[in-house]
Design a protein around this motif. Sequence first.
Motif, short mmCIF file in Angstrom:
data_model
loop_
_atom_site.label_atom_id
_atom_site.label_comp_id
_atom_site.label_asym_id
_atom_site.label_seq_id
_atom_site.Cartn_x
_atom_site.Cartn_y
_atom_site.Cartn_z
N PHE A 132 0.87 -1.18 0.00
CA PHE A 132 0.00 0.00 0.00
C PHE A 132 0.91 1.22 0.00
CE2 PHE A 132 -4.44 1.39 1.09
CZ PHE A 132 -4.20 2.76 1.04
N PRO A 133 1.07 1.90 -1.14
CA PRO A 133 1.96 3.07 -1.19
C PRO A 133 1.50 4.13 -0.20
CG PRO A 133 1.35 2.37 -3.41
CD PRO A 133 0.47 1.61 -2.47
N ASP A 134 2.42 4.57 0.64
CA ASP A 134 2.09 5.50 1.72
C ASP A 134 2.24 6.94 1.22
OD1 ASP A 134 1.25 6.18 4.21
OD2 ASP A 134 3.14 5.76 5.22
N LYS A 135 1.44 7.26 0.21
CA LYS A 135 1.45 8.59 -0.38
C LYS A 135 0.07 8.84 -0.97
CE LYS A 135 3.97 11.47 -3.72
NZ LYS A 135 5.09 11.50 -4.70
N PRO A 136 -0.51 10.01 -0.74
CA PRO A 136 -1.86 10.27 -1.23
C PRO A 136 -1.99 10.07 -2.74
CG PRO A 136 -1.20 11.97 0.32
CD PRO A 136 0.02 11.14 0.05
N GLY A 137 -3.15 9.56 -3.14
CA GLY A 137 -3.46 9.42 -4.56
C GLY A 137 -3.01 8.14 -5.21
N LEU A 138 -2.45 7.21 -4.43
CA LEU A 138 -1.88 6.00 -5.01
C LEU A 138 -2.61 4.73 -4.58
CD1 LEU A 138 1.93 6.80 -4.72
CD2 LEU A 138 0.46 7.02 -6.73
N LYS A 139 -3.83 4.87 -4.10
CA LYS A 139 -4.56 3.71 -3.60
C LYS A 139 -4.82 2.69 -4.71
CE LYS A 139 -8.27 2.75 -0.30
NZ LYS A 139 -9.39 3.36 0.47
N ASP A 140 -4.93 3.15 -5.95
CA ASP A 140 -5.13 2.23 -7.08
C ASP A 140 -3.94 1.30 -7.27
OD1 ASP A 140 -7.61 3.24 -7.63
OD2 ASP A 140 -6.99 4.45 -9.35
N HIS A 141 -2.80 1.65 -6.69
CA HIS A 141 -1.59 0.83 -6.80
C HIS A 141 -1.40 -0.07 -5.57
CE1 HIS A 141 -0.07 2.95 -10.40
NE2 HIS A 141 -0.65 4.02 -9.85
N SER A 142 -2.39 -0.13 -4.71
CA SER A 142 -2.31 -0.95 -3.51
C SER A 142 -3.06 -2.26 -3.70
CB SER A 142 -2.91 -0.20 -2.31
OG SER A 142 -4.33 -0.16 -2.42
#
Length: 414
Positions: free
Chosen positions: A191-201
């Motif tokens: 889960f990338p810990d940066k806003p806007g990247l939930k699609d990459h989790s």
Amino acid sequence: MLISMLTCATLQAQQDQINYDESKVPDYVLPELLVTSAGKTITTARQWEQLRRPELLELFASQMYGRTPDDSGVGVSYELLTENTAALGGKATSKQVKLIFSNGQKKLETLLLLVIPNNATAKVPVFVGYNFKGNHSTMLDTTILYSDNFALVKEPGHPDWERGCQASRWPYEDIIDRGYAVATMCYHDIFPDKPGLKDHSVVSLFKGYGAAPEAPDEWQAIGAWAWGSSRIVDYLAAEPRVDTGKIAIMGHSRQGKAALWAGVQDTRFKVVISNDSGEGGAALSRREYGESIARVSSIQPAWFCPAFNQYRGKEQERPFDQHQLIALVAPRAVYVASAVEDRWADPKGEYLAAYHASPVYHLYGLKGLESSEMPGLHAPIMKDIGYHIRAGKHDVTLYDWLRFLDFADKHFGK
């Protein structure tokens, strides 16, 4: 619009009011550990497992970390990318394994680094833990691969691309010399810990992802990181040199929170270690010292489920607290570590949560923390619940690792 502005202003005020004064810690009463919601007192381990434990597990899932969804629609395959039998000057074998998660329409690839001692004559115990800056950051070895997700969170030329930039947190040789393997993965891969990247989790692979509005118990980053830790254990089951009956999970800071939640849900973790995990991890919320619920629940991307937001500024009204989370690990061994300068994480609150979890361990005839008084610096307690506080700041140090190894030795019979 005015209501929204007032809400934001109230939340900001709550975040700014961080208490570092022990005299301002309010009087508080902890939620009952060994009394059910129906008022029944728990006196045996069997009653704990059948009555109270399920109640508490439901509270943490529905109101804090989110409910881990059914993953039957998400498959995984493994690809061995590299194997170096002469790692660490010949002391170890390193393997880099790609874990490919797929729901049949979309896939996500993660990179696992496994380091196994070469001189072992039997299967070895293993530490599972996420790293923060990529597998490449944990050692100087130039053959360690970079993960695709790391490029999403750090721009080219950022210092975090430097090999070995967090090697001090991963003393591989000391761990290998003690006869343990290490399995680590960059947490951004799950889960990338940066806003806007939930699609990459990984959460984007699950049924119902993207539905609006989110359910109050919708899992977020901590839930996903905990789930990913268990998927590492799934892979280790196929490693003939690893003793899957002796798996420890170690997490630092936000990953200390995730390690506790993973350890509660997955009994394959026989030793659960939380390092400097603070609010939302090992520390008691009711002490209102250091990081607050308002602060930790406002971090983006979200770590906790939406239902947790109702307790912003209402720590004393929350019907559960972190001593109950630690107790949910029982009867498996749990270790909490603090640092004296890490006031943000409330070392005293971390210790007291572990202390107040001890009655559940007593139900099993095990030993918890027997005194409400914290031990001195560098005076570790090594029972079924363990604890130490060291000099220094928010970090994972060699001192921490040596104590984790001592604790694992005790509970793995080494």
